[in-house]
Design an enzyme around this catalytic site. Sequence first.
Site, short mmCIF file in Angstrom:
data_model
loop_
_atom_site.label_atom_id
_atom_site.label_comp_id
_atom_site.label_asym_id
_atom_site.label_seq_id
_atom_site.Cartn_x
_atom_site.Cartn_y
_atom_site.Cartn_z
CD GLU A 338 -73.31 -35.70 33.21
OE1 GLU A 338 -73.16 -34.95 32.23
OE2 GLU A 338 -72.55 -35.67 34.20
CE LYS A 451 -75.25 -21.53 46.49
NZ LYS A 451 -75.13 -22.97 46.68
#
Lengths: 554, 554
Positions: A338, A451
């Site tokens: 990208e 997390k």
Amino acid sequence: MLRGLIQEVPLLISSLITHASRHHGDAEIVSRTVEGPAADGSGAIHRYTYRDAHKRARQLAQALARLGVKDGDRVGTLAWNGYRHFEAFYGISGMGAVMHTVNPRLFPEQLVYIINHAEDGYMLFDLTFAPLVEKLAPACKGVKGWIAMTDRAHMPKITLPNLLCYEELVAAENGNYEWPQLDEYTASSLCYTSGTTGNPKGVLYSHRSTVIHAFAAALPDALNISARDVMLPVVPMFHANAWSLPYGCAMVGAKLVFPGAALDGKSLYELFEAEKVTVSAGVPTVWLALLMYAGQEKKKFSTMNRTVIGGSACPPAMIKTFQEEYGVQVLHAWGMTEMSPLGTVSTLKAKHLKLSKEQKLAIQSKQGHNIFGADMKIVDGEGKDLPWDGKVFGDLLVRGPWITSSYFKGEGGDPLRLDEKGQGWFPTGDVATIDPDGYMQITDRSKDVIKTGGEWISTIDLENIAVGHPAVAEAAVIGCFHPKWDERPLLIVVKKPGAELTREELLKFYEGKVAKWWMPDDCVFVDQLPHTATGKLLKTKLREDFKGHKLPTA
Amino acid sequence: MLRGLIQEVPLLISSLITHASRHHGDAEIVSRTVEGPAADGSGAIHRYTYRDAHKRARQLAQALARLGVKDGDRVGTLAWNGYRHFEAFYGISGMGAVMHTVNPRLFPEQLVYIINHAEDGYMLFDLTFAPLVEKLAPACKGVKGWIAMTDRAHMPKITLPNLLCYEELVAAENGNYEWPQLDEYTASSLCYTSGTTGNPKGVLYSHRSTVIHAFAAALPDALNISARDVMLPVVPMFHANAWSLPYGCAMVGAKLVFPGAALDGKSLYELFEAEKVTVSAGVPTVWLALLMYAGQEKKKFSTMNRTVIGGSACPPAMIKTFQEEYGVQVLHAWGMTEMSPLGTVSTLKAKHLKLSKEQKLAIQSKQGHNIFGADMKIVDGEGKDLPWDGKVFGDLLVRGPWITSSYFKGEGGDPLRLDEKGQGWFPTGDVATIDPDGYMQITDRSKDVIKTGGEWISTIDLENIAVGHPAVAEAAVIGCFHPKWDERPLLIVVKKPGAELTREELLKFYEGKVAKWWMPDDCVFVDQLPHTATGKLLKTKLREDFKGHKLPTA
């Protein structure tokens, strides 16, 4: 608006090959052929110049036009690095069509999806891929012709109703062709990313983005390419514009050496030496093979003075070996499809020149600092900027004139995140730190980071520690459900054959190496880990497999 | 048209300083101040960083906005190379106004013409030019304010009703300013060319042209600037964008060293050494002074490894001295105000690396090969392409995204010549050869070349031969009317003080050095030759003076 009074010459890919042909006309392009040598030994190496390539690229453009290819049509390639692929880079984009490099290493069903999604009207392929093409063709109904990149004598023995011969098509044209003066925002090329989830997504480059990116890639702080260089791109041309090398080398008139299908250490080494290669570029795996060959055979590089290593993080030991044992400077680079693909290169600044070897190595082991044009920042879960202290890590976002705004046909969602000024930033999917000097270091993939109780743990750091244990062959760390902390790290390990190692020993191995709250809560041994077609760890599969795993700490 | 799906981020000058500030924030900008040292010795050198400069450039933008400066308004400068001038480069262009660098060395009447023609609303000036400003101001009624680039303590003692203090203006602002996201085709800067005939003509650069040109200028085959460099631009910032150095260095994060008004050999040498300068750039005259100083004082350069020499042809002897006696590589460059200014740099190609010192020197003595983006060609009187054989010479035309399309306000005519494809080429006014490797060498100015019996004779070649005679101080060759050949060469010479030389001796000196039909038909001795304010030979004046000259061959 008061407009500058400067010639409004568009930035076009055809201008690059025109420039190379006019100003570096006799600089060579050397290719190891896919056909290999004939009985008399000839034909193993093909050799011509930018001037020749420019003529053949125009012949190819004429041939494609005769086949009915029009502005914006996609033409695909399944090919190694070689002169005909180089001609396709210029002939297809130059005429206003879209050059779509397809990665032949993907699974056949992915290839079918990609070719059909791109609506490739024609496909060019190297002989190696004839059996693959035979398999794909029935499922790719939109492909009007499969063009074998060879001459009549070498045509593959496959039965396809619409098989064409590259050399015959090219020979039928005279090359008297003027490149169209396109709008520089015109789509030039297409490359699909193969993520670990969902369908591949198409990144559609423009002439403008490609030329600006080539300027940036050739800069002294990036790949540093000049007319005095001989560049051998090991990175495949089907990987994100071959890191811009087919463009950047034409821009500066560097000699190009294409290795074809022979990417083993010995073949590469011999080509480096025979063609006096000064600089190369590729992924760590290839260099590992090359270094093993050179080490075993006690070979040195007589002309190569630097190499670009990217695609995945380069191990510090590899940088050290290249630089200290072989005198080859490593340019550790980072980017993604990208991003055209370049974002950062880990070249040193003036202030670093007086540092010790070890200190320099520590800097070079990071992914590097931004080239002008690809800005970056790290943000927290709410999108707020995080400090550049080399410690705090957050989602890495990028922005610039060669970075994706959306995927082809809009399929892949709207990736950009808007900042408070309304400017769109592309989330790389990486988690990284940035130090006060602007050197970025990737610590994890966003979707892999664990997390735990509001804090983040880098799985890559934990995996690197495990792999540092002499009994570990491969390791993966994933987040595992924990009723109190949301997620806690689970270590999944493949032992080396015959090695003995207990869960407790390995967990104890982390002591003193990471903060206490980073320590894995559990360790599981498996026979093998799942990978994607391109060799990446398939953590989605692992998360699925270990969904019900109960941590002893839970 | 199928549009690429890439972020449409404009190429803006403000992005360069933003990048430098974010990614090379602590790289230094060091300036020798125009104010000079205070009584206690402090203040001779000013030192800050790109981060500081970025903040002050934004403060300047705020200050100018407060004064009423709007998009497209012109703001002029009369200044040496220093940090405040650097801030003006970014502050003025960055806010959307036009930064107009004025050459203070021009005649006052030219300055008045230029400032009024540009309609400069404000003028920034260095202390050195306070007396000049006092003289100009009454004739420049459009200038609403004259801003002295200093602090209150150093304000010049001149009486101007609209005198402002730079530091006070800047100090009144907080720097919390977002650069506007301009269209990249917006005019950014203005520079007038001082030709030998007619009024000065304004070249109006755009943000786009400036950024693309900076990319090209920083390339390894051009000025080769990196974050490891310390650049001292001797070339004045009022000369064609200071050859892009204020932009190119910000793009790569190179340390900048500004010499202020002290351009003598000793001052430059001391600054080179004190600031560990690695690369510099300037015209041959400056280097002559520096080499004389270094030679007399037996000094060597301990850090400088290369220097860019342009503005006028660099004598081969100077290249040789720099390279062989001082180990400083010479980058012989060519360009013009209408070209932003870079067109060619005489860097070597791979094929040249094995040549002898003398052969390399011969290549470096040419003006060089094209940087990608500035294409060139030579044409005959009918506009037809001439061969690149290194012998045939013709009018040199250029084309590219940083080359002038027309002059400011259209005054200076429509300069472009259309080719058969309808593409406009800018005639440089130079006559040149191009060799098969693309190296261009200027042989004359178009208007000076002598057209004799359908063939062209280069006056520069003939002048160089005359100057090679030990008794000749300066020489000019012009075309003089001849009834049979249209024009024949007339040699006009200033002898060295006390030297003895006859017309016959000097004409004989040409024998064997040029083709017979190139030999001057006559020779005249004069006390001095006429020059422009910038030191160029004023051949128009000579042609006028010798209009009635009767050649002995006529």
